[in-house]
Design a protein around this motif. Sequence first.
Motif, PDB file in Angstrom:
ATOM      1  N   ALA A  99      33.198 -23.191  15.165  1.00 40.33           N
ATOM      2  CA  ALA A  99      33.498 -24.087  16.287  1.00 40.33           C
ATOM      3  C   ALA A  99      32.901 -25.475  16.063  1.00 40.33           C
ATOM      4  CB  ALA A  99      32.964 -23.484  17.587  1.00 40.33           C
ATOM      5  N   VAL A 100      31.648 -25.512  15.627  1.00 41.28           N
ATOM      6  CA  VAL A 100      31.013 -26.808  15.360  1.00 41.28           C
ATOM      7  C   VAL A 100      31.691 -27.497  14.181  1.00 41.28           C
ATOM      8  CG1 VAL A 100      28.868 -27.911  14.604  1.00 41.28           C
ATOM      9  CG2 VAL A 100      28.804 -26.150  16.365  1.00 41.28           C
ATOM     10  N   GLY A 101      32.005 -26.732  13.144  1.00 41.32           N
ATOM     11  CA  GLY A 101      32.704 -27.302  11.999  1.00 41.32           C
ATOM     12  C   GLY A 101      34.082 -27.821  12.364  1.00 41.32           C
ATOM     13  N   PHE A 102      34.779 -27.116  13.242  1.00 46.04           N
ATOM     14  CA  PHE A 102      36.091 -27.569  13.688  1.00 46.04           C
ATOM     15  C   PHE A 102      35.989 -28.896  14.421  1.00 46.04           C
ATOM     16  CE2 PHE A 102      39.583 -27.630  16.800  1.00 46.04           C
ATOM     17  CZ  PHE A 102      40.660 -27.550  15.928  1.00 46.04           C
ATOM     18  N   ALA A 103      34.916 -29.062  15.199  1.00 41.36           N
ATOM     19  CA  ALA A 103      34.716 -30.315  15.930  1.00 41.36           C
ATOM     20  C   ALA A 103      34.512 -31.489  14.981  1.00 41.36           C
ATOM     21  CB  ALA A 103      33.524 -30.187  16.872  1.00 41.36           C
ATOM     22  N   TYR A 104      33.949 -31.214  13.808  1.00 43.05           N
ATOM     23  CA  TYR A 104      33.717 -32.261  12.806  1.00 43.05           C
ATOM     24  C   TYR A 104      34.812 -32.311  11.745  1.00 43.05           C
ATOM     25  CZ  TYR A 104      29.056 -33.112  14.633  1.00 43.05           C
ATOM     26  OH  TYR A 104      28.003 -33.455  15.438  1.00 43.05           O
ATOM     27  N   GLY A 105      35.828 -31.487  11.875  1.00 43.86           N
ATOM     28  CA  GLY A 105      36.927 -31.484  10.919  1.00 43.86           C
ATOM     29  C   GLY A 105      36.612 -30.709   9.651  1.00 43.86           C
ATOM     30  N   GLN A 106      35.581 -29.876   9.662  1.00 42.98           N
ATOM     31  CA  GLN A 106      35.187 -29.092   8.497  1.00 42.98           C
ATOM     32  C   GLN A 106      34.933 -27.644   8.927  1.00 42.98           C
ATOM     33  OE1 GLN A 106      34.943 -30.154   5.305  1.00 42.98           O
ATOM     34  NE2 GLN A 106      35.667 -32.179   5.946  1.00 42.98           N
ATOM     35  N   ALA A 107      35.976 -26.961   9.366  1.00 43.50           N
ATOM     36  CA  ALA A 107      35.813 -25.611   9.917  1.00 43.50           C
ATOM     37  C   ALA A 107      35.289 -24.629   8.879  1.00 43.50           C
ATOM     38  CB  ALA A 107      37.135 -25.111  10.484  1.00 43.50           C
ATOM     39  N   THR A 108      35.762 -24.715   7.647  1.00 44.10           N
ATOM     40  CA  THR A 108      35.311 -23.775   6.619  1.00 44.10           C
ATOM     41  C   THR A 108      33.840 -23.977   6.296  1.00 44.10           C
ATOM     42  OG1 THR A 108      37.525 -23.716   5.675  1.00 44.10           O
ATOM     43  CG2 THR A 108      35.732 -22.928   4.286  1.00 44.10           C
ATOM     44  N   THR A 109      33.422 -25.222   6.170  1.00 44.54           N
ATOM     45  CA  THR A 109      32.018 -25.513   5.892  1.00 44.54           C
ATOM     46  C   THR A 109      31.136 -25.021   7.037  1.00 44.54           C
ATOM     47  OG1 THR A 109      32.683 -27.466   4.637  1.00 44.54           O
ATOM     48  CG2 THR A 109      30.380 -27.330   5.323  1.00 44.54           C
ATOM     49  N   GLY A 110      31.544 -25.262   8.262  1.00 46.60           N
ATOM     50  CA  GLY A 110      30.792 -24.784   9.418  1.00 46.60           C
ATOM     51  C   GLY A 110      30.716 -23.273   9.454  1.00 46.60           C
ATOM     52  N   PHE A 111      31.839 -22.619   9.127  1.00 47.38           N
ATOM     53  CA  PHE A 111      31.862 -21.156   9.089  1.00 47.38           C
ATOM     54  C   PHE A 111      30.874 -20.619   8.057  1.00 47.38           C
ATOM     55  CE2 PHE A 111      33.589 -17.228   7.272  1.00 47.38           C
ATOM     56  CZ  PHE A 111      33.653 -16.432   8.402  1.00 47.38           C
ATOM     57  N   LEU A 112      30.858 -21.228   6.875  1.00 43.41           N
ATOM     58  CA  LEU A 112      29.957 -20.765   5.818  1.00 43.41           C
ATOM     59  C   LEU A 112      28.494 -21.020   6.170  1.00 43.41           C
ATOM     60  CD1 LEU A 112      31.973 -21.862   2.668  1.00 43.41           C
ATOM     61  CD2 LEU A 112      31.705 -19.558   3.597  1.00 43.41           C
ATOM     62  N   ILE A 113      28.197 -22.177   6.742  1.00 40.59           N
ATOM     63  CA  ILE A 113      26.817 -22.476   7.148  1.00 40.59           C
ATOM     64  C   ILE A 113      26.390 -21.548   8.282  1.00 40.59           C
ATOM     65  CG2 ILE A 113      25.335 -24.221   8.216  1.00 40.59           C
ATOM     66  CD1 ILE A 113      26.921 -26.314   6.584  1.00 40.59           C
ATOM     67  N   GLY A 114      27.262 -21.324   9.250  1.00 39.13           N
ATOM     68  CA  GLY A 114      26.960 -20.407  10.339  1.00 39.13           C
ATOM     69  C   GLY A 114      26.768 -18.980   9.854  1.00 39.13           C
ATOM     70  N   SER A 115      27.587 -18.561   8.907  1.00 40.93           N
ATOM     71  CA  SER A 115      27.441 -17.221   8.339  1.00 40.93           C
ATOM     72  C   SER A 115      26.107 -17.078   7.617  1.00 40.93           C
ATOM     73  CB  SER A 115      28.577 -16.927   7.362  1.00 40.93           C
ATOM     74  OG  SER A 115      29.805 -16.931   8.023  1.00 40.93           O
ATOM     75  N   ALA A 116      25.765 -18.072   6.824  1.00 42.30           N
ATOM     76  CA  ALA A 116      24.508 -18.027   6.073  1.00 42.30           C
ATOM     77  C   ALA A 116      23.303 -18.000   7.012  1.00 42.30           C
ATOM     78  CB  ALA A 116      24.424 -19.213   5.128  1.00 42.30           C
ATOM     79  N   SER A 117      23.346 -18.802   8.066  1.00 37.60           N
ATOM     80  CA  SER A 117      22.214 -18.808   8.994  1.00 37.60           C
ATOM     81  C   SER A 117      22.138 -17.492   9.767  1.00 37.60           C
ATOM     82  CB  SER A 117      22.297 -19.998   9.949  1.00 37.60           C
ATOM     83  OG  SER A 117      23.462 -19.930  10.735  1.00 37.60           O
ATOM     84  N   GLY A 118      23.270 -16.932  10.154  1.00 42.69           N
ATOM     85  CA  GLY A 118      23.277 -15.636  10.831  1.00 42.69           C
ATOM     86  C   GLY A 118      22.759 -14.519   9.944  1.00 42.69           C
ATOM     87  N   ILE A 119      23.154 -14.536   8.688  1.00 40.86           N
ATOM     88  CA  ILE A 119      22.667 -13.530   7.743  1.00 40.86           C
ATOM     89  C   ILE A 119      21.171 -13.698   7.525  1.00 40.86           C
ATOM     90  CG2 ILE A 119      22.756 -12.796   5.322  1.00 40.86           C
ATOM     91  CD1 ILE A 119      25.815 -13.381   5.476  1.00 40.86           C
ATOM     92  N   GLY A 120      20.718 -14.946   7.417  1.00 38.87           N
ATOM     93  CA  GLY A 120      19.289 -15.195   7.245  1.00 38.87           C
ATOM     94  C   GLY A 120      18.467 -14.685   8.415  1.00 38.87           C
ATOM     95  N   LEU A 121      18.930 -14.929   9.626  1.00 39.70           N
ATOM     96  CA  LEU A 121      18.221 -14.435  10.804  1.00 39.70           C
ATOM     97  C   LEU A 121      18.250 -12.908  10.879  1.00 39.70           C
ATOM     98  CD1 LEU A 121      19.362 -17.040  13.470  1.00 39.70           C
ATOM     99  CD2 LEU A 121      17.068 -16.737  12.548  1.00 39.70           C
ATOM    100  N   SER A 122      19.374 -12.323  10.493  1.00 41.66           N
ATOM    101  CA  SER A 122      19.469 -10.861  10.509  1.00 41.66           C
ATOM    102  C   SER A 122      18.528 -10.230   9.489  1.00 41.66           C
ATOM    103  CB  SER A 122      20.899 -10.419  10.216  1.00 41.66           C
ATOM    104  OG  SER A 122      21.740 -10.802  11.261  1.00 41.66           O
TER     105      SER A 122
END
Length: 61
Positions: free
Chosen positions: A28-51
């Motif tokens: 969602a944040v990446g889509f707002a900045y026009g970089q949905a894939t990059t946002g998805f990957l950063i969000g995935s990495a941070s979620g995995i790190g927290l998990s």
Amino acid sequence: MVTTPPSRPHSSQAGGFLIAIGMLGGAAVGFAYGQATTGFLIGSASGIGLSVAIWLIDRRR
């Protein structure tokens, strides 16, 4: 004769919720900045790190 109740197994914490929120929030944040894939990957990495952090903390208990 005194009997002790059976011990309950240790319940572990769930970290999958953090991965899902990271993916959706990052996209969602990446889509707002026009970089949905990059946002998805950063969000995935941070979620995995927290998990993984939750898993390590829970493993020590």
